[in-house]
Design a protein around this motif. Sequence first.
Motif, PDB file in Angstrom:
ATOM      1  N   PHE A   1      37.372   2.258 -44.008  1.00 56.68           N
ATOM      2  CA  PHE A   1      36.320   3.175 -43.578  1.00 56.68           C
ATOM      3  C   PHE A   1      36.462   3.537 -42.113  1.00 56.68           C
ATOM      4  CE2 PHE A   1      34.640  -1.158 -43.366  1.00 56.68           C
ATOM      5  CZ  PHE A   1      34.062  -1.237 -42.106  1.00 56.68           C
ATOM      6  N   THR A   2      35.945   4.711 -41.807  1.00 55.98           N
ATOM      7  CA  THR A   2      35.887   5.226 -40.452  1.00 55.98           C
ATOM      8  C   THR A   2      34.424   5.454 -40.098  1.00 55.98           C
ATOM      9  OG1 THR A   2      36.609   7.028 -38.992  1.00 55.98           O
ATOM     10  CG2 THR A   2      36.166   7.597 -41.276  1.00 55.98           C
ATOM     11  N   ILE A   3      34.120   5.535 -38.821  1.00 58.91           N
ATOM     12  CA  ILE A   3      32.743   5.730 -38.368  1.00 58.91           C
ATOM     13  C   ILE A   3      32.725   6.768 -37.252  1.00 58.91           C
ATOM     14  CG2 ILE A   3      30.762   4.653 -37.208  1.00 58.91           C
ATOM     15  CD1 ILE A   3      31.468   2.031 -38.547  1.00 58.91           C
ATOM     16  N   HIS A   4      31.843   7.768 -37.383  1.00 56.08           N
ATOM     17  CA  HIS A   4      31.598   8.670 -36.269  1.00 56.08           C
ATOM     18  C   HIS A   4      30.958   7.848 -35.148  1.00 56.08           C
ATOM     19  CE1 HIS A   4      32.142  11.979 -39.116  1.00 56.08           C
ATOM     20  NE2 HIS A   4      32.051  12.848 -38.118  1.00 56.08           N
ATOM     21  N   ALA A   5      31.624   7.777 -34.012  1.00 57.60           N
ATOM     22  CA  ALA A   5      31.102   6.976 -32.900  1.00 57.60           C
ATOM     23  C   ALA A   5      31.663   7.490 -31.586  1.00 57.60           C
ATOM     24  CB  ALA A   5      31.464   5.499 -33.079  1.00 57.60           C
ATOM     25  N   GLY A   6      30.851   7.405 -30.542  1.00 59.30           N
ATOM     26  CA  GLY A   6      31.325   7.822 -29.228  1.00 59.30           C
ATOM     27  C   GLY A   6      31.533   9.310 -29.109  1.00 59.30           C
ATOM     28  N   GLU A   7      30.806  10.100 -29.912  1.00 56.92           N
ATOM     29  CA  GLU A   7      30.879  11.559 -29.810  1.00 56.92           C
ATOM     30  C   GLU A   7      29.730  12.052 -28.936  1.00 56.92           C
ATOM     31  OE1 GLU A   7      30.885  15.545 -32.680  1.00 56.92           O
ATOM     32  OE2 GLU A   7      30.225  13.627 -33.489  1.00 56.92           O
ATOM     33  N   ALA A   8      28.509  11.798 -29.375  1.00 58.45           N
ATOM     34  CA  ALA A   8      27.337  12.230 -28.619  1.00 58.45           C
ATOM     35  C   ALA A   8      26.603  11.049 -27.991  1.00 58.45           C
ATOM     36  CB  ALA A   8      26.378  13.001 -29.527  1.00 58.45           C
ATOM     37  N   PHE A   9      27.106   9.856 -28.195  1.00 56.05           N
ATOM     38  CA  PHE A   9      26.488   8.659 -27.641  1.00 56.05           C
ATOM     39  C   PHE A   9      27.596   7.845 -26.980  1.00 56.05           C
ATOM     40  CE2 PHE A   9      23.833   4.736 -27.928  1.00 56.05           C
ATOM     41  CZ  PHE A   9      22.692   5.260 -27.335  1.00 56.05           C
ATOM     42  N   GLY A  10      27.236   6.896 -26.179  1.00 57.58           N
ATOM     43  CA  GLY A  10      28.205   6.237 -25.324  1.00 57.58           C
ATOM     44  C   GLY A  10      28.904   5.033 -25.912  1.00 57.58           C
ATOM     45  N   LEU A  11      29.345   4.158 -25.019  1.00 56.33           N
ATOM     46  CA  LEU A  11      30.139   2.994 -25.407  1.00 56.33           C
ATOM     47  C   LEU A  11      29.457   2.079 -26.415  1.00 56.33           C
ATOM     48  CD1 LEU A  11      31.708   2.063 -21.944  1.00 56.33           C
ATOM     49  CD2 LEU A  11      32.878   3.058 -23.923  1.00 56.33           C
ATOM     50  N   PRO A  12      28.118   1.894 -26.352  1.00 53.81           N
ATOM     51  CA  PRO A  12      27.497   1.006 -27.351  1.00 53.81           C
ATOM     52  C   PRO A  12      27.777   1.428 -28.784  1.00 53.81           C
ATOM     53  CG  PRO A  12      25.968   1.414 -25.554  1.00 53.81           C
ATOM     54  CD  PRO A  12      27.137   2.327 -25.339  1.00 53.81           C
ATOM     55  N   SER A  13      27.846   2.743 -29.035  1.00 49.00           N
ATOM     56  CA  SER A  13      28.136   3.235 -30.381  1.00 49.00           C
ATOM     57  C   SER A  13      29.537   2.810 -30.819  1.00 49.00           C
ATOM     58  CB  SER A  13      28.014   4.759 -30.417  1.00 49.00           C
ATOM     59  OG  SER A  13      28.356   5.275 -31.684  1.00 49.00           O
TER      60      SER A  13
ATOM     61  N   ILE B   1      33.116  -1.061 -33.954  1.00 49.52           N
ATOM     62  CA  ILE B   1      34.262  -1.960 -34.035  1.00 49.52           C
ATOM     63  C   ILE B   1      33.843  -3.413 -34.198  1.00 49.52           C
ATOM     64  CG2 ILE B   1      36.295  -2.802 -32.800  1.00 49.52           C
ATOM     65  CD1 ILE B   1      36.517   0.083 -33.818  1.00 49.52           C
ATOM     66  N   ALA B   2      32.966  -3.899 -33.298  1.00 49.10           N
ATOM     67  CA  ALA B   2      32.639  -5.325 -33.253  1.00 49.10           C
ATOM     68  C   ALA B   2      31.725  -5.768 -34.389  1.00 49.10           C
ATOM     69  CB  ALA B   2      31.992  -5.660 -31.902  1.00 49.10           C
ATOM     70  N   PHE B   3      30.751  -4.948 -34.737  1.00 46.18           N
ATOM     71  CA  PHE B   3      29.782  -5.339 -35.755  1.00 46.18           C
ATOM     72  C   PHE B   3      30.145  -4.826 -37.145  1.00 46.18           C
ATOM     73  CE2 PHE B   3      26.297  -5.208 -32.253  1.00 46.18           C
ATOM     74  CZ  PHE B   3      26.837  -6.344 -31.681  1.00 46.18           C
ATOM     75  N   CYS B   4      30.658  -3.602 -37.204  1.00 48.93           N
ATOM     76  CA  CYS B   4      30.891  -2.963 -38.501  1.00 48.93           C
ATOM     77  C   CYS B   4      32.332  -3.098 -38.992  1.00 48.93           C
ATOM     78  CB  CYS B   4      30.522  -1.486 -38.427  1.00 48.93           C
ATOM     79  SG  CYS B   4      28.830  -1.179 -37.855  1.00 48.93           S
ATOM     80  N   GLY B   5      33.289  -3.262 -38.078  1.00 52.55           N
ATOM     81  CA  GLY B   5      34.677  -3.433 -38.473  1.00 52.55           C
ATOM     82  C   GLY B   5      35.390  -2.172 -38.872  1.00 52.55           C
ATOM     83  N   ALA B   6      35.105  -1.059 -38.199  1.00 56.75           N
ATOM     84  CA  ALA B   6      35.717   0.225 -38.549  1.00 56.75           C
ATOM     85  C   ALA B   6      37.232   0.184 -38.404  1.00 56.75           C
ATOM     86  CB  ALA B   6      35.140   1.328 -37.671  1.00 56.75           C
TER      87      ALA B   6
ATOM     88  N   ALA C   1      38.018  -0.775 -24.095  1.00 57.83           N
ATOM     89  CA  ALA C   1      39.153   0.147 -24.179  1.00 57.83           C
ATOM     90  C   ALA C   1      40.455  -0.608 -24.422  1.00 57.83           C
ATOM     91  CB  ALA C   1      39.243   0.977 -22.897  1.00 57.83           C
ATOM     92  N   ALA C   2      40.620  -1.711 -23.729  1.00 48.53           N
ATOM     93  CA  ALA C   2      41.841  -2.503 -23.900  1.00 48.53           C
ATOM     94  C   ALA C   2      41.949  -3.038 -25.322  1.00 48.53           C
ATOM     95  CB  ALA C   2      41.868  -3.656 -22.896  1.00 48.53           C
ATOM     96  N   LEU C   3      40.818  -3.464 -25.882  1.00 48.80           N
ATOM     97  CA  LEU C   3      40.816  -3.979 -27.251  1.00 48.80           C
ATOM     98  C   LEU C   3      41.238  -2.896 -28.239  1.00 48.80           C
ATOM     99  CD1 LEU C   3      40.039  -6.295 -29.259  1.00 48.80           C
ATOM    100  CD2 LEU C   3      37.782  -5.221 -29.377  1.00 48.80           C
ATOM    101  N   LEU C   4      40.691  -1.696 -28.077  1.00 49.75           N
ATOM    102  CA  LEU C   4      41.011  -0.610 -29.001  1.00 49.75           C
ATOM    103  C   LEU C   4      42.485  -0.226 -28.915  1.00 49.75           C
ATOM    104  CD1 LEU C   4      37.897   1.716 -28.664  1.00 49.75           C
ATOM    105  CD2 LEU C   4      38.317  -0.099 -30.298  1.00 49.75           C
TER     106      LEU C   4
END
Length: 362
Positions: A205-217, A222-227, A254-257
């Motif tokens: 699965f993929t997740i829309h994240a970091g488009e209109a919201f910041g780093l917490p998204s 990644i950390a909670f949902c496992g995208a 960023a380094a983790l990603l």
Amino acid sequence: MTTPLTFETIQRAPKALLHDHLDGGLRPTTVIELAAETGYDKLPATDADELATWFRTAAHSGSLVRYLEPFAHTVGVMQTPEALHRVAYECVEDLAADNVVYAEVRFAPELHIDGGMSLDEVVEAVLAGFADGEKAAAAAGHTIVVRCLVTAMRHAARSREIAELAIRFRDKGVVGFDIAGAEAGNPPSRHLDAFEYLRANNARFTIHAGEAFGLPSIHEAIAFCGADRLGHGVRIVDDITVDADGTPRLGRLAALLRDKRIPFEMCPSSNVQTGAVRSIAEHPIDLLARLRFRVTVNTDNRLMSDTTMSREMWKLVQTFGYGWSDLQRFTINAMKSAFIPFDQRLAIIDDVIKPRYAVLIG
């Protein structure tokens, strides 16, 4: 000799697409004709050129929430099996005409049941359209593989149900799951039940994240949902600083990603329209590419952005001076990140993408 890099030659190059919304890619003429067939009377225009201009103008809003409003019209005409089949079929035709050789096209089944279809019937109609489109494209000399991602709306409460739908159709053309919609106030962690179900069933699965919201998204995705991938993810640039001497410094996220090779499904034109970035020139795709993040190039919504894969790549060439090797890298990045099995990914890379780029590069 190297083939000159122009818009026309880019059109000839093989492409792989991971982030394309079915309801964001209709032909204007199709919207008008389906509206007439289904009795939908809310279109802002009934001339194809005027309607195309309206969609593009309305989408260029500087806000993700306002950007999403025009979708009411495309979704409004996609409420019958026949309409869904036609839109899916034409989607494959249009992508094949642009020499896309692999695509994952996503849509939200829960938005297409107003006419009385079940979720399963919705997915069946779309998959049949994709399959028939592939056959027609092959007959016209364009080999293309199109697979489906089913999307849950992040502001709704049906994500577990849509995740189960993805598993039911995983061997019939659905290769993954996604959540989409307005990010602010709708964190991905709200849908943990769906993501836990998918992981338990070895699904992608993929997740829309970091488009209109910041780093917490991005962090939650990644950390909670496992995208496995990030839809857009442009705000990861907030975790990267560049010193006065040009030395980049990556924060821990960023380094983790980068270390984990998490793919970014980047959509430059769309990101400008939604206000995620101010211009193509300021888009972080170039910085991320130079830092060797796994960056991919995508269309997002071809109707709203009046775009194709070739146009997105041409804009990047014009803005950042990319060459054939850069476009090949973006394309192979996408195929490496696709949700089909490894051997199928490798076959498209080795038998289609690399040989055709070898001719262009010379």
